[in-house]
Design a protein around this motif. Structure first.
Motif, PDB file in Angstrom:
ATOM      1  N   GLN A 110      -7.592  -1.653  -4.940  1.00 53.94           N
ATOM      2  CA  GLN A 110      -6.884  -2.689  -4.842  1.00 53.94           C
ATOM      3  C   GLN A 110      -7.852  -4.040  -5.203  1.00 53.94           C
ATOM      4  O   GLN A 110      -9.239  -4.120  -5.051  1.00 53.94           O
ATOM      5  CB  GLN A 110      -6.573  -3.003  -3.275  1.00 53.94           C
ATOM      6  CG  GLN A 110      -5.433  -4.211  -2.805  1.00 53.94           C
ATOM      7  CD  GLN A 110      -5.276  -4.263  -1.391  1.00 53.94           C
ATOM      8  OE1 GLN A 110      -5.508  -3.303  -0.726  1.00 53.94           O
ATOM      9  NE2 GLN A 110      -4.634  -4.986  -0.871  1.00 53.94           N
ATOM     10  N   HIS A 161       0.898  -1.212   0.008  1.00 52.93           N
ATOM     11  CA  HIS A 161      -0.027  -0.188  -0.110  1.00 52.93           C
ATOM     12  C   HIS A 161       0.686   1.165  -0.040  1.00 52.93           C
ATOM     13  O   HIS A 161       0.605   2.204  -0.873  1.00 52.93           O
ATOM     14  CB  HIS A 161      -0.744  -0.020   1.154  1.00 52.93           C
ATOM     15  CG  HIS A 161      -1.679   1.301   1.260  1.00 52.93           C
ATOM     16  ND1 HIS A 161      -2.845   1.133   0.778  1.00 52.93           N
ATOM     17  CD2 HIS A 161      -1.446   2.438   2.051  1.00 52.93           C
ATOM     18  CE1 HIS A 161      -3.618   2.556   1.056  1.00 52.93           C
ATOM     19  NE2 HIS A 161      -2.542   3.080   1.787  1.00 52.93           N
ATOM     20  N   GLU A 193      -0.510  -8.998  -3.278  1.00 50.64           N
ATOM     21  CA  GLU A 193      -1.641  -7.706  -3.441  1.00 50.64           C
ATOM     22  C   GLU A 193      -1.197  -7.497  -4.868  1.00 50.64           C
ATOM     23  O   GLU A 193      -0.270  -7.385  -5.549  1.00 50.64           O
ATOM     24  CB  GLU A 193      -1.361  -6.761  -2.462  1.00 50.64           C
ATOM     25  CG  GLU A 193      -1.571  -7.088  -0.902  1.00 50.64           C
ATOM     26  CD  GLU A 193      -1.586  -6.283   0.042  1.00 50.64           C
ATOM     27  OE1 GLU A 193      -2.368  -5.936   0.806  1.00 50.64           O
ATOM     28  OE2 GLU A 193      -0.323  -5.682   0.243  1.00 50.64           O
ATOM     29  N   PHE A 214      -2.573  -3.803  -6.900  1.00 51.51           N
ATOM     30  CA  PHE A 214      -3.037  -2.382  -6.963  1.00 51.51           C
ATOM     31  C   PHE A 214      -3.387  -1.905  -8.279  1.00 51.51           C
ATOM     32  O   PHE A 214      -2.349  -2.105  -9.029  1.00 51.51           O
ATOM     33  CB  PHE A 214      -2.161  -1.380  -6.089  1.00 51.51           C
ATOM     34  CG  PHE A 214      -2.295  -1.670  -4.754  1.00 51.51           C
ATOM     35  CD1 PHE A 214      -3.086  -1.179  -3.751  1.00 51.51           C
ATOM     36  CD2 PHE A 214      -1.190  -2.760  -4.242  1.00 51.51           C
ATOM     37  CE1 PHE A 214      -2.920  -1.431  -2.241  1.00 51.51           C
ATOM     38  CE2 PHE A 214      -1.040  -2.902  -2.655  1.00 51.51           C
ATOM     39  CZ  PHE A 214      -1.975  -2.430  -1.884  1.00 51.51           C
TER      40      PHE A 214
END
Lengths: 263, 263
Positions: free
Chosen positions: A138, A82, A126, A128
Motif C-alpha cells: 500500500q 484492503h 487508498e 494498492f
C-alpha cells in the motif's frame, strides 16, 4: 511495455495509464489499462493493469462476471479497499493456476500486476499494488506513489518533487503528467492516448476522467513549457567551479594506477 | 550496479562515473570506474567501465601491460580513436575467450562494457561505447551522449535538455551532474564518490579531473537548488483544465466495457 502511475494525495488520488500494447514492434495496438469500477456516490474503485494482457483481461472478466451475476463477494460488496485488493489477488491466483504452466512451457513470463486506487465511505483514499503472486502493498504518506511497468524514467521527477501534501490540481496532476511524459519520450512502447483520473477525497465520483490524445493541447503545452523551463533553470544553477589543475588529483584513485599512462 | 555517462559536446567532453561496487548489499566497496590513459599534450584517452569487475580489470591490465612493455599497438600508438575502440574490443574478446564459459557455468553473466572518450590531434573529440561483444558505436551530433549500467533514471533530463551545442561549463557539466544525481537518488547501488572529467577540445590535457565526495559542497548545493527550482517551475506550469463531468467520456475506452460497474 506499459506505464501506470498512481499518486496518493492529501486531497485525493491521481491515476494515469498509457494505452499502448504490442507483440513485437510490428503489432502495436491501443488498449485501455485503466478501468473504472466505481459505484456512483458510494465507492470509488479504479484498477490499472500491466503485464500479460490475456491474464489481466481474464481477471477483469471475472470481476465483471461477479458484478453481473451479483455474486457475493463482488467488487461493490467489500467493507475495505484492503479486502478488494485481496479479492483481485484471489482472481489473479485463479488465472495463474489455469495459465501459468502453459505460458512458461513456451518461455513466456506470467507477469500481470495491478494498481488499485479508490475510496470507501468513512475511510481515506487508498492505493494498492497487487503483485503477480496475489499479495499486495500500500502507498503511504512517506511513499506516496506506486508504478507499474516501465517505471524508471518517470521516477526521478516524483522523488525530487512530489509530496503527499502537494496540491492535487495545481501540482500532483502535473507531476503525474511529467512522469508519464518522460516515459513516453524514452520508451517507444509506452504511448498515447493517455488515460487520466483525478479523484477528489470524499466525492465518491470520478468526475475528472480524461483520455488525452498525442496532440492534446494541454499535453503539448506542458511538454514545451517544461522543456524550456528546465533549460532556463539549468542556466540559473550555480556553475561548477572552473579551476584547472584540480587540487584533488591525489585522491583520484584511478590515476595512481594509470600513472604509467601519463609517461 | 554502475552508472557511467559520457557527453559529446561542441566544446569538448564530459565524462562521469560513480564508484560503488557490490556483491550483494552486504559487500559494498568503492572502486574507480573511470581511467585516464591520456598522454600529456598528445592525446586525451579516457575509459569508463561497467559489468564484471574481474573482466574490466583484466582488460585494463592488458592495456597497461602493452604500454609498460611498449608493445605495438598500444593505447598510445593508434592513429584514430576508432582504432583504440577496436583495440579495447580485442582485449575484451581475449578476456571473453578465457572467462565466459566459467562464469556461465555458475550462472553469472559475462557483461563488461566500456565507454571510450578522448581526442587525437587533427580530429574532433569522440565518444564510443564498446559492447561486451567487442564491437562499438559512436556518439553523434544527434545522439550526443552514451551511458553504461543503470541508464534509465538519468536519461529523461538529458533527452529534455542536453544538446551538443550546450555550453560546456555552464550547461553540459550540470546536465551530467543532474543525470548522475537522479540515478544515485533512485538506485542505492550507484553511489559517491563520483569521478568527473571535463575535457576541452584541442587541449590534449585533462585539466579538469575531480573526485566528488557525497558531501561535496557543489553537489549538495546543486541538488538542493535543483529540487527547489523544480518545485517552483511545476507551480508555474499551466494548470490542467479543471472542468468536471468530462465531455470526452464517450471515447474513454474502458468505461464502455465497465458500464456494468456503474449500474
Amino acid at each position: 511495455m506499459t506505464y501506470c502511475l498512481g499518486l496518493l494525495n492529501r486531497q485525493g488520488l491521481v491515476m494515469m495509464a498509457d494505452t499502448r500494447t504490442h507483440s513485437g514492434v510490428d503489432h502495436i495496438h491501443t488498449n485501455p489499462k485503466l478501468f473504472d469500477f466505481s459505484s456512483l456516490g458510494q465507492r470509488a474503485v479504479v484498477l490499472m493493469a500491466s503485464g500479460n494482457r490475456a491474464a489481466t483481461q481474464a481477471v477483469l472478466a471475472m470481476v465483471r462476471r461477479d458484478l453481473h451475476l451479483e455474486i457475493t463477494p463482488n467488487i461493490h460488496t467489500h467493507n475495505t479497499l484492503h479486502e478488494t485488493a485481496n479479492y483481485i489477488g484471489d482472481k489473479l491466483r485463479l488465472v495463474e493456476a489455469r495459465d501459468r504452466i502453459h505460458l512458461e512451457r513456451d518461455n513466456f513470463n506470467f507477469n500481470p500486476n495491478f494498481i488499485l486506487g479508490g475510496q470507501l465511505p468513512g475511510q481515506p483514499p487508498e492505493l494498492f499494488q497487487i503483485y503477480t503472486q496475489g499479495n499486495h502493498i500500500q502507498a503511504s504518506y512517506e511513499t506516496p506513489y506506486l508504478q507499474l511497468g516501465e517505471s524508471k524514467y518517470g521516477k526521478p521527477i516524483l522523488d525530487r518533487g512530489y509530496r503527499y501534501h502537494a496540491p492535487l490540481f495545481t501540482a500532483a496532476v502535473k507531476y503525474a503528467m511529467l512522469s508519464m511524459n518522460s516515459t513516453v519520450l524514452s520508451n517507444a512502447s509506452v504511448g498515447p492516448p493517455l488515460d487520466l483520473v483525478i479523484y477528489e477525497t470524499d466525492s465518491f465520483v470520478l468526475s475528472h476522467r480524461h483520455r488525452l490524445q498525442a496532440d492534446d493541447p494541454y499535453l503539448v503545452k506542458l511538454q514545451a513549457t517544461w522543456g524550456e523551463a528546465l533549460r532556463q533553470t539549468i542556466s540559473c544553477l550555480p556553475d561548477f567551479p572552473r579551476q584547472t589543475g584540480s587540487s584533488n588529483l591525489g585522491v583520484y584513485g584511478s590515476l595512481e594506477d594509470d600513472s604509467v599512462a601519463e609517461g
